[in-house]
Design a protein around this motif. Sequence first.
Motif, short mmCIF file in Angstrom:
data_model
loop_
_atom_site.label_atom_id
_atom_site.label_comp_id
_atom_site.label_asym_id
_atom_site.label_seq_id
_atom_site.Cartn_x
_atom_site.Cartn_y
_atom_site.Cartn_z
N UNK A 31 -7.90 3.44 11.13
CA UNK A 31 -7.77 2.21 11.93
C UNK A 31 -6.32 2.06 12.36
N UNK A 32 -6.07 1.11 13.23
CA UNK A 32 -4.70 0.87 13.70
C UNK A 32 -3.86 0.26 12.58
N UNK A 33 -2.55 0.44 12.68
CA UNK A 33 -1.65 -0.16 11.70
C UNK A 33 -1.78 -1.68 11.68
N UNK A 34 -1.95 -2.26 12.86
CA UNK A 34 -2.11 -3.72 12.96
C UNK A 34 -3.35 -4.19 12.20
N UNK A 35 -4.47 -3.48 12.39
CA UNK A 35 -5.71 -3.85 11.69
C UNK A 35 -5.52 -3.70 10.18
N UNK A 36 -4.88 -2.60 9.76
CA UNK A 36 -4.66 -2.36 8.33
C UNK A 36 -3.81 -3.49 7.73
N UNK A 37 -2.74 -3.88 8.41
CA UNK A 37 -1.86 -4.93 7.90
C UNK A 37 -2.57 -6.27 7.80
N UNK A 38 -3.44 -6.57 8.76
CA UNK A 38 -4.15 -7.86 8.75
C UNK A 38 -5.28 -7.90 7.74
N UNK A 39 -5.84 -6.75 7.37
CA UNK A 39 -7.08 -6.75 6.60
C UNK A 39 -7.04 -6.07 5.23
N UNK A 40 -5.95 -5.37 4.91
CA UNK A 40 -5.83 -4.69 3.62
C UNK A 40 -4.47 -5.02 3.00
N UNK A 41 -4.47 -5.40 1.72
CA UNK A 41 -3.22 -5.67 1.02
C UNK A 41 -3.28 -4.99 -0.35
N UNK A 42 -2.18 -4.37 -0.74
CA UNK A 42 -2.11 -3.73 -2.05
C UNK A 42 -2.09 -4.83 -3.11
N UNK A 43 -2.80 -4.61 -4.20
CA UNK A 43 -2.88 -5.58 -5.29
C UNK A 43 -3.01 -4.81 -6.60
N UNK A 44 -2.95 -5.52 -7.71
CA UNK A 44 -3.06 -4.90 -9.04
C UNK A 44 -4.26 -5.47 -9.78
N UNK A 45 -4.75 -4.69 -10.73
CA UNK A 45 -5.74 -5.17 -11.68
C UNK A 45 -5.44 -4.54 -13.03
N UNK A 46 -6.00 -5.11 -14.07
CA UNK A 46 -5.83 -4.59 -15.42
C UNK A 46 -7.11 -3.86 -15.80
N UNK A 47 -7.00 -2.57 -16.12
CA UNK A 47 -8.19 -1.78 -16.44
C UNK A 47 -8.67 -2.04 -17.87
N UNK A 48 -9.73 -1.37 -18.29
CA UNK A 48 -10.35 -1.58 -19.60
C UNK A 48 -9.40 -1.26 -20.75
N UNK A 49 -8.40 -0.39 -20.52
CA UNK A 49 -7.42 -0.06 -21.56
C UNK A 49 -6.19 -0.96 -21.52
N UNK A 50 -6.23 -1.98 -20.64
CA UNK A 50 -5.12 -2.92 -20.54
C UNK A 50 -3.98 -2.43 -19.66
#
Length: 178
Positions: A48-67
Amino acid sequence: MSSLTANANSVEFVSIDGGEPRTTTLAVAKKFGKRHTEVLRAARNIDCSDDFRQRNFASADYVDAQGKKRQMFSMTKDGFIFLVMGFTGKAAAEFKEWYINEFNRMADKLNGNIGTLIERHNAKSGILKKGKAIASDSGYNLWFFGQVVNPKTETELKEIEKELQPLLTGFNDAKLIK
């Protein structure tokens, strides 16, 4: 990075982040029965275009089963649709069918509403046009009667009454009444 965090053991499919409904690659993996690494790869490699990616996807974190803290992507509805339309498999096929059926249902509903609105518009427009025509005719008829017919008719009536007057006077004369 988004402020959105998740726990691998309790993943909501849609949550609110910054007042906007979003989902995550972790939730998508769980919902579609895919490994999270596959979904992450698909999100990273989405064409997809960079503009679409910036508007619709953001890097985030989660904590997995091992913490451990792990990366995921938070995405808007548009980002989610774009991503999963590229998926294959039974769950993806079911989603695509559902999405197509829902789209068609909404289109039918909109078309039905448009048809109803057009019919209502035409009916009200017809009433208004007919009413205006009647009012216009009535106005013209009132004007014509007041300006042409009435004065002319009153003048003619007075002329006839003048002609009748001598006859009426004689008619009332006592000699004629026996």
